[in-house]
Design an enzyme around this catalytic site. Structure first.
Site, PDB file in Angstrom:
ATOM      1  N   SER A  45       0.920  -1.331   0.127  1.00 30.97           N
ATOM      2  CA  SER A  45      -0.026  -0.014  -0.135  1.00 30.97           C
ATOM      3  C   SER A  45       0.848   1.127  -0.029  1.00 30.97           C
ATOM      4  O   SER A  45       0.270   2.279  -0.152  1.00 30.97           O
ATOM      5  CB  SER A  45      -1.000  -0.039   1.017  1.00 30.97           C
ATOM      6  OG  SER A  45      -0.053  -0.230   2.467  1.00 30.97           O
ATOM      7  N   GLU A  71      -9.719  -9.145   3.942  1.00 34.39           N
ATOM      8  CA  GLU A  71     -10.006  -8.037   3.649  1.00 34.39           C
ATOM      9  C   GLU A  71     -11.367  -7.964   2.984  1.00 34.39           C
ATOM     10  O   GLU A  71     -11.588  -8.438   1.871  1.00 34.39           O
ATOM     11  CB  GLU A  71      -8.821  -7.548   2.640  1.00 34.39           C
ATOM     12  CG  GLU A  71      -9.038  -6.051   2.440  1.00 34.39           C
ATOM     13  CD  GLU A  71      -8.100  -5.258   1.568  1.00 34.39           C
ATOM     14  OE1 GLU A  71      -7.861  -4.146   1.109  1.00 34.39           O
ATOM     15  OE2 GLU A  71      -6.862  -5.933   1.689  1.00 34.39           O
TER      16      GLU A  71
END
Length: 261
Positions: free
Chosen positions: A47, A180
């Site tokens: 990320s 997730e």
């Protein structure tokens, strides 16, 4: 200083029903702050591409970039378990490719690596070589183009497939797994069916722990995601501080005598 967190100690935390706190960091400064604040696991996530490098997804992130940020974050982390993401294209083709990539991250200071998807052969090979592996199922950001965006995974009939993947990673030897954007009921069921700790992000409260992107926790972004909660208004506080600095310099109020040599 509290005891050093390791991959086995995270599994012990699940057994003791102690929630596991995970957060991302990408450099020595924020790694040290997250460590001092008591995080159990600090993830040098891919990320970094979205958060720090301005990419629109994690897909462009390279192994060299992950090595760089892992080495930097290592300098600030003492107690927490430091995990680094294997970026897109560095593990999918074969266990030997995964091994070479993981070794590079471990040499940069990682204590474990994370990979996305159902790759039990790669997990087993890395584990056999002494490299702890964290899984990642559900909405796997490296597959954003296949999913057509960041969409909830595991709804309806696909929940059984997700459970089978979770069990496959369990048999392969992961020490934990991120879930997730998975329906809370599905994440709860998976947690009951596997031996490892599950780490949720947008997957409800029944996982063994939670992970968030540091910049979302600090409120530094210009958007609040449904799965995130800002614990401070970091973006506005930062703008206000830089604006105050700008105004004082332009008004010749800073530096003062006390700031001069």
């Amino acid at each position: 200083m509290a005891d050093k967190i390791t991959a086995p100690s995270l599994r012990s935390m699940r057994t003791a029903n102690k929630k596991i706190v995970c957060i991302t960091a990408y450099d020595a400064c924020f790694g040290a702050l997250a460590d001092e604040a008591g995080a159990d696991l600090i993830l040098v996530g891919d990320s970094v591409g979205n958060v720090m490098l301005g990419y629109t997804s994690t897909v462009p992130v390279t192994l060299q970039e992950m090595v760089h940020h892992t080495r930097a974050t290592r300098q600030g982390v003492k107690r927490a378990l430091l995990v680094a993401d294997l970026p897109f294209g560095t593990y999918e083709s074969s266990p030997s490719v995964a091994m070479d990539s993981a070794v590079a991250l471990m040499r940069a200071g990682a204590e474990a690596v994370k990979l996305e998807g159902d790759y039990p052969e790669a997990v087993a090979a890395l584990t056999k070589a002494g490299i702890p592996v964290m899984g990642h199922l559900g909405m796997t950001p490296q597959s954003v183009n296949r999913f057509g965006g960041h969409r909830v995974q595991g709804k309806g009939a696909s929940s059984e497939r997700l459970l089978e993947e979770a069990k496959s990673l369990d048999a392969a030897g992961v020490f934990a797994c991120v879930l997730e954007l998975v329906p809370a009921a599905v994440a709860s069921h998976i947690t009951e069916e596997v031996s490892y700790p599950t780490i949720g992000i947008g997957a409800g409260p029944c996982c063994s722990g939670q992970i968030q992107v540091l910049h979302d926790v600090l409120g530094l972004g210009d958007h609040v995601f449904k799965h995130a909660k800002p614990f401070m208004t970091g973006r506005q506080l930062t703008i206000d501080a830089i604006r105050a600095y700008t105004e004082e310099v332009r008004a010749s109020k800073f530096p003062g005598q006390e700031h001069s040599s």
